[in-house]
Design a protein around this motif. Structure first.
Motif, PDB file in Angstrom:
ATOM      1  N   LYS A 198      22.147  -5.335 -19.314  1.00 15.24           N
ATOM      2  CA  LYS A 198      23.042  -6.215 -19.231  1.00 15.24           C
ATOM      3  C   LYS A 198      22.447  -7.671 -18.560  1.00 15.24           C
ATOM      4  N   LYS A 224      32.645  -9.276 -26.820  1.00 15.16           N
ATOM      5  CA  LYS A 224      31.673  -8.346 -27.353  1.00 15.16           C
ATOM      6  C   LYS A 224      32.190  -8.358 -28.868  1.00 15.16           C
ATOM      7  N   VAL A 226      32.992  -6.654 -32.229  1.00 14.28           N
ATOM      8  CA  VAL A 226      33.395  -5.388 -32.637  1.00 14.28           C
ATOM      9  C   VAL A 226      33.139  -4.911 -34.036  1.00 14.28           C
ATOM     10  N   ASP A 228      33.878  -2.118 -37.052  1.00 14.77           N
ATOM     11  CA  ASP A 228      34.866  -1.144 -37.584  1.00 14.77           C
ATOM     12  C   ASP A 228      34.263  -0.119 -38.018  1.00 14.77           C
ATOM     13  N   ARG A 302      31.025   8.360 -35.079  1.00 19.42           N
ATOM     14  CA  ARG A 302      31.571   7.819 -33.793  1.00 19.42           C
ATOM     15  C   ARG A 302      30.662   7.691 -32.381  1.00 19.42           C
ATOM     16  N   GLU A 306      28.809   4.453 -30.849  1.00 18.45           N
ATOM     17  CA  GLU A 306      29.356   4.147 -29.357  1.00 18.45           C
ATOM     18  C   GLU A 306      28.099   3.951 -28.482  1.00 18.45           C
ATOM     19  N   GLY A 309      26.487   1.086 -29.285  1.00 11.99           N
ATOM     20  CA  GLY A 309      27.406  -0.095 -28.866  1.00 11.99           C
ATOM     21  C   GLY A 309      27.081  -0.350 -27.245  1.00 11.99           C
ATOM     22  N   GLN A 310      27.010   0.753 -26.593  1.00 13.97           N
ATOM     23  CA  GLN A 310      26.738   0.838 -25.009  1.00 13.97           C
ATOM     24  C   GLN A 310      25.513   0.109 -24.977  1.00 13.97           C
ATOM     25  N   PHE A 314      28.141  -4.060 -28.028  1.00 15.38           N
ATOM     26  CA  PHE A 314      29.366  -4.301 -29.081  1.00 15.38           C
ATOM     27  C   PHE A 314      30.524  -2.984 -28.822  1.00 15.38           C
ATOM     28  N   THR A 315      31.530  -3.183 -29.326  1.00 18.49           N
ATOM     29  CA  THR A 315      32.327  -2.078 -28.964  1.00 18.49           C
ATOM     30  C   THR A 315      32.994  -1.657 -30.423  1.00 18.49           C
ATOM     31  N   VAL A 316      33.570  -0.198 -30.431  1.00 17.24           N
ATOM     32  CA  VAL A 316      33.843   0.378 -31.905  1.00 17.24           C
ATOM     33  C   VAL A 316      35.322   0.443 -32.155  1.00 17.24           C
ATOM     34  N   THR A 317      35.867   0.285 -33.028  1.00 13.61           N
ATOM     35  CA  THR A 317      37.320   0.309 -33.315  1.00 13.61           C
ATOM     36  C   THR A 317      37.426   1.204 -34.402  1.00 13.61           C
TER      37      THR A 317
END
Length: 318
Positions: A198, A224, A226, A228, A302, A306, A309-310, A314-317
């Motif tokens: 970061k 961030k 997202v 899906d 997932r 994830e 994404g870390q 980005f984040t996961v939904t």
């Protein structure tokens, strides 16, 4: 097409990456531009010098010698990690190399064997000479390896390249062995990790003194992206994707850009279409995460998503 920054901006972006930079003479205009063009730039090339002693190394790389006039690179990376800038523009560092390698660098795909010398590398690459005897015995201090990593990451950040845009001379020109003493694959892994970090948190603004205008509020940090998961899985299983499905609906382009940054997918393929090339790239990411067999089939799960994404913000939904 990638345009190099100005010389002063080049020095500034190296310093911004945490490097100690020494500017040697009028390095900003010391080049071989009268012998041919420099640019567009497509990557970074790493060398070793086969010399001993920083002062001697910098002098040779700046001035060159009878058979090869200087500058011999843009910067010399010393044993202590200091970067000595000695030239900017066209330099005599790369020589003729393989056009197939150049295309792989441009597309950020695995490198083919360098079995031709038909393309002018001095035009297309930044070059950094690293102080080392190149005998396989002379050690590479960690501070020097970290400087190579930081230099490469700084230029990759500026141009929005991934780690596959960084190569060694031995991967470009047949018969070359430099850099000797570490592998370029290990260096590209280091660069990928640094690019995943970061950005440094900005300092808090100073408190305004009485009677003075308060400082402007910092710009809000963007949220961030997202992704899906369920929609991404459906997109990965449906090639071609359903007509009219917006990219933002399942985050396909976000994931593809992350795979590009990991050096697993060509930039030209990060278009939001989670097709067969992206599936192949994602399978490589799953294997990097330790999955095997059917668990590394290129269909996002997932856990692997994830983890990506870390590393890539980005984040996961769902």
């Amino acid at each position: 097409m990638a345009t190099a920054p100005t010389a002063d901006a080049f020095a500034a972006l190296l310093r911004a990456e945490g490097l100690t930079v020494v500017e040697v003479g009028r390095w900003q205009t010391h080049n071989r531009n009268h012998k041919g063009p420099w640019g567009p730039v497509h990557g970074v090339m790493i060398h070793h010098t086969v010399t001993k002693g920083t002062a001697n190394t910098v002098k040779i790389c700046r001035d060159g010698y009878t058979a090869l006039p200087g500058p011999l690179c843009h910067g010399v990376i010393a044993k202590d990690g200091t970067v000595h800038l000695i030239g900017y523009g066209r330099t005599n560092h790369a020589g003729l190399g393989d056009d197939d390698v150049l295309r792989a660098v441009q597309n950020e795909t695995p490198l083919p064997a360098d079995n031709e010398a038909n393309t002018d590398g001095n035009r297309y690459f930044y070059g950094f000479e690293c102080e080392n005897l190149g005998d396989g015995k002379d050690p590479w201090p960690q501070v020097q390896l970290e400087a190579i990593e930081r230099v490469s990451a700084a230029l990759c950040r500026y141009h929005r390249w991934g780690p596959r845009s960084v190569i060694g001379h031995l991967e470009w020109q047949p018969g070359k062995v430099d850099p000797r003493g570490f592998t370029m694959d290990s260096m590209r892994d280091r660069i990928a990790d640094r690019l995943a970090e970061k950005p440094v948190e900005p300092e808090k603004p100073p408190v305004a003194k009485p009677g003075t205008k308060p400082p402007a509020k910092p710009a809000p940090v963007p949220a961030k992206p997202v992704v899906d998961l369920s929609k991404l899985v459906a997109a990965a299983k449906a090639d071609p994707p359903k007509r009219g499905t917006p990219i933002s609906y399942y985050g396909s382009k976000t994931v593809e850009q992350a795979l590009v940054a990991e050096g697993l997918l060509a930039r030209s393929l990060a278009d939001g279409h989670f097709g067969s090339s992206t599936v192949t790239a994602y399978a490589a990411w799953q294997r990097r995460c330790g999955f095997k067999g059917a668990d590394a089939n290129g269909i996002p799960g997932r856990d692997s998503l994830e983890r990506l994404g870390q590393r890539r913000g980005f984040t996961v939904t769902a």
